[in-house]
Design a protein around this motif. Structure first.
Motif, PDB file in Angstrom:
ATOM      1  N   ASP A  12       0.803  -1.275  -0.103  1.00  0.00           N
ATOM      2  CA  ASP A  12       0.118   0.024  -0.085  1.00  0.00           C
ATOM      3  C   ASP A  12       0.779   1.246  -0.073  1.00  0.00           C
ATOM      4  OD1 ASP A  12      -3.031  -0.777   0.512  1.00  0.00           O
ATOM      5  OD2 ASP A  12      -1.422  -2.176   1.662  1.00  0.00           O
ATOM      6  N   VAL A  13       2.114   1.065   0.535  1.00  0.00           N
ATOM      7  CA  VAL A  13       2.988   2.212   0.678  1.00  0.00           C
ATOM      8  C   VAL A  13       4.465   1.829   0.382  1.00  0.00           C
ATOM      9  CG1 VAL A  13       3.777   4.054   2.220  1.00  0.00           C
ATOM     10  CG2 VAL A  13       1.596   3.649   2.237  1.00  0.00           C
ATOM     11  N   ILE A  14       5.096   2.504  -0.489  1.00  0.00           N
ATOM     12  CA  ILE A  14       6.543   2.093  -0.261  1.00  0.00           C
ATOM     13  C   ILE A  14       7.413   3.308  -0.340  1.00  0.00           C
ATOM     14  CG2 ILE A  14       8.231   1.125  -2.173  1.00  0.00           C
ATOM     15  CD1 ILE A  14       5.956  -0.290  -3.666  1.00  0.00           C
TER      16      ILE A  14
ATOM     17  N   SER B  43      -0.341   1.827  -5.569  1.00  0.00           N
ATOM     18  CA  SER B  43       0.526   1.848  -4.223  1.00  0.00           C
ATOM     19  C   SER B  43       0.780   3.254  -4.134  1.00  0.00           C
ATOM     20  CB  SER B  43       2.024   1.218  -4.537  1.00  0.00           C
ATOM     21  OG  SER B  43       1.587  -0.277  -4.520  1.00  0.00           O
ATOM     22  N   ILE B  44       1.159   4.056  -2.689  1.00  0.00           N
ATOM     23  CA  ILE B  44       1.445   5.266  -2.619  1.00  0.00           C
ATOM     24  C   ILE B  44       2.938   5.473  -2.479  1.00  0.00           C
ATOM     25  CG2 ILE B  44       1.507   7.223  -0.936  1.00  0.00           C
ATOM     26  CD1 ILE B  44      -1.416   6.071  -0.032  1.00  0.00           C
ATOM     27  N   ILE B  45       3.696   6.053  -3.241  1.00  0.00           N
ATOM     28  CA  ILE B  45       5.137   6.014  -3.209  1.00  0.00           C
ATOM     29  C   ILE B  45       5.817   7.201  -2.688  1.00  0.00           C
ATOM     30  CG2 ILE B  45       7.330   5.721  -4.536  1.00  0.00           C
ATOM     31  CD1 ILE B  45       5.247   3.556  -4.801  1.00  0.00           C
ATOM     32  N   ILE B  46       6.778   7.032  -1.696  1.00  0.00           N
ATOM     33  CA  ILE B  46       7.225   8.088  -0.992  1.00  0.00           C
ATOM     34  C   ILE B  46       9.105   7.925  -1.447  1.00  0.00           C
ATOM     35  CG2 ILE B  46       7.907   9.288   1.179  1.00  0.00           C
ATOM     36  CD1 ILE B  46       5.524   7.588   2.398  1.00  0.00           C
TER      37      ILE B  46
ATOM     38  N   ALA C  42       3.960   7.436   7.213  1.00  0.00           N
ATOM     39  CA  ALA C  42       3.838   6.093   6.313  1.00  0.00           C
ATOM     40  C   ALA C  42       2.439   5.478   6.817  1.00  0.00           C
ATOM     41  CB  ALA C  42       4.976   5.120   6.486  1.00  0.00           C
ATOM     42  N   VAL C  43       2.022   5.227   8.242  1.00  0.00           N
ATOM     43  CA  VAL C  43       1.048   4.811   8.722  1.00  0.00           C
ATOM     44  C   VAL C  43      -0.326   5.507   8.196  1.00  0.00           C
ATOM     45  CG1 VAL C  43      -0.141   4.165  10.936  1.00  0.00           C
ATOM     46  CG2 VAL C  43       2.264   3.589  10.597  1.00  0.00           C
TER      47      VAL C  43
ATOM     48  N   ASN D 140      -7.458   7.223   2.198  1.00  0.00           N
ATOM     49  CA  ASN D 140      -8.029   6.836   0.749  1.00  0.00           C
ATOM     50  C   ASN D 140      -7.195   7.605  -0.170  1.00  0.00           C
ATOM     51  OD1 ASN D 140     -10.231   5.539   2.136  1.00  0.00           O
ATOM     52  ND2 ASN D 140     -10.977   7.428   2.509  1.00  0.00           N
ATOM     53  N   GLU D 141      -6.053   8.116   0.171  1.00  0.00           N
ATOM     54  CA  GLU D 141      -5.232   8.686  -1.081  1.00  0.00           C
ATOM     55  C   GLU D 141      -5.246   7.771  -2.349  1.00  0.00           C
ATOM     56  OE1 GLU D 141      -0.723  10.420  -1.613  1.00  0.00           O
ATOM     57  OE2 GLU D 141      -1.801  10.457   0.248  1.00  0.00           O
ATOM     58  N   LYS D 142      -5.296   8.534  -3.503  1.00  0.00           N
ATOM     59  CA  LYS D 142      -5.428   7.935  -4.817  1.00  0.00           C
ATOM     60  C   LYS D 142      -3.926   8.291  -5.337  1.00  0.00           C
ATOM     61  CE  LYS D 142      -9.663   5.838  -5.078  1.00  0.00           C
ATOM     62  NZ  LYS D 142      -9.803   6.275  -3.713  1.00  0.00           N
ATOM     63  N   PRO D 143      -3.031   7.417  -5.507  1.00  0.00           N
ATOM     64  CA  PRO D 143      -1.609   8.048  -5.961  1.00  0.00           C
ATOM     65  C   PRO D 143      -1.695   8.500  -7.203  1.00  0.00           C
ATOM     66  CG  PRO D 143      -1.713   5.596  -5.742  1.00  0.00           C
ATOM     67  CD  PRO D 143      -3.085   5.967  -5.244  1.00  0.00           C
ATOM     68  N   TYR D 144      -2.638   7.834  -8.117  1.00  0.00           N
ATOM     69  CA  TYR D 144      -2.588   8.538  -9.641  1.00  0.00           C
ATOM     70  C   TYR D 144      -3.466   9.539  -9.773  1.00  0.00           C
ATOM     71  CZ  TYR D 144      -6.060   4.812  -9.272  1.00  0.00           C
ATOM     72  OH  TYR D 144      -6.986   4.054  -8.774  1.00  0.00           O
ATOM     73  N   ALA D 145      -4.026  10.273  -8.868  1.00  0.00           N
ATOM     74  CA  ALA D 145      -5.177  11.139  -9.298  1.00  0.00           C
ATOM     75  C   ALA D 145      -4.675  12.141  -9.908  1.00  0.00           C
ATOM     76  CB  ALA D 145      -5.836  11.276  -7.944  1.00  0.00           C
TER      77      ALA D 145
END
Length: 332
Positions: free
Chosen positions: A51-53, A76-79, A290-291, A297-302
């Motif tokens: 879910d998060v990287i 996936s949410i990428i940081i 990260a948590v 509900n973030e949409k990483p590609y929005a």
């Protein structure tokens, strides 16, 4: 509720990744776990695994960068955002920050001293030759720093005090693309962790000291007014750049904090270099961020231009025959 997985992608670091995983798991947040990324060959339709990287290494390894872009496409949410990071460079950052009103020393980007691979002088026919060096030197002023427009780790950085020193070093830069920036004669220098575009941790820093001694012991605080401005500018820069984990460096001359370096989306966080106090702060702050993202509900590609395609394409499946329209006789 399904388990939310946070994963760390890293390289040669020894202390920050395991401490971050341990911290997240010790928080015992329901349905949230942390681990190291574990991948092999990546299919183009690779299902979402994490879910998060948190990315600490893809700037050096194209395979990882490609994987992260595809993971973001799958949800996936990428940081930090691999698309922006790939496109970013320090010269653009300086120009953008200057437009925002952040103090930036006069900076010029220079043509490559040596033609890039697979190019010749015919590739450079739009380039003025010779350059008006007097005009460039008058704008920037000396002393100045000659440094790459992208990259980090203080590699290929030269302090020059006059045109002779400039040309001596510029002649050694090969096909690197360099910037020339006015050298701030600083009284104080600060490096700031900025996490989640919300938290700032200022660290007194001495870039002239040996690497393992650059973070000043005891971290003496900045005067309140200076601290307020540095925190404000650091947040503004990271919000404009879209970075959730970054370091921003300020050189202070005559009370003015000049933003010197703020493209560090995988900043040094090893306890052996940053010190125990700074290490604990960044581990805690990144774990909490990260948590929070994993539970959002973030949409990483929005915000990407191709976001509309992911809502469901409006196309006709040519493999499925259309229902035949009944004749008037059949309707009767």
């Amino acid at each position: 509720m399904s388990t939310k997985k946070i994963a760390i992608l890293f390289g040669m670091e020894n202390t920050f990744p395991p401490a971050l995983v341990e911290k997240i798991n010790s928080m015992k947040v329901d349905s949230v776990t942390a681990e190291f990324v574990n991948i092999g060959g990546i299919r183009m339709d690779e299902p979402k695994k994490y879910d998060v990287i948190i990315d600490r290494i893809s700037q050096d390894i194209p395979f990882y960068r490609a994987y992260l872009k595809n993971a973001m496409l799958q949800g996936s949410i990428i940081i930090n955002n691999p698309f922006w990071w790939t496109a970013d460079d320090k010269f653009f950052n300086y120009a953008m920050a200057h437009k925002m009103g952040v103090a930036i020393p006069p900076t010029v980007i220079l043509p490559h001293h040596k033609h890039p691979p697979d190019t010749t002088d015919r590739s450079m026919r739009n380039l003025v030759y010779p350059l008006n060096w007097e005009e460039i030197f008058a704008y920037v002023g000396f002393p100045a720093f000659l440094k790459p427009y992208a990259g980090g780790g203080w590699k290929h950085v030269y302090k020059v005090h006059n045109p002779e020193e400039f040309f001596h070093n510029y002649n050694q830069t090969g096909d690197l693309c360099m910037t020339l920036q006015h050298g701030v004669e600083f009284e104080d220098y600060y490096r700031c962790y900025v996490v989640g575009q919300e938290k700032v941790h200022m660290m007194k820093y001495d870039p002239k000291a040996p690497h393992h001694e650059r973070y000043v012991k005891g971290n003496p605080p900045a005067p309140p007014q200076l601290k307020e401005r540095i925190e404000k500018d650091a947040l503004a820069l990271c919000r404009a750049l879209g970075y959730d984990l970054n370091t921003v460096e300020f050189a202070v001359e005559d009370g003015i904090p000049y933003a010197i370096d703020f493209m560090n989306p995988a900043p040094d966080a090893e306890v052996t270099s940053v010190g125990q106090q700074n290490f604990e702060w960044v581990v805690d702050a990144v774990a909490e961020m990260a948590v929070k993202k994993a539970l959002s509900n973030e949409k990483p590609y929005a915000e990407m231009r191709w976001a509309s395609f992911l809502a469901g394409p409006k196309w006709v499946d040519l493999k499925t025959p259309k229902p035949r329209k009944k004749t008037a006789k059949e309707e009767r």
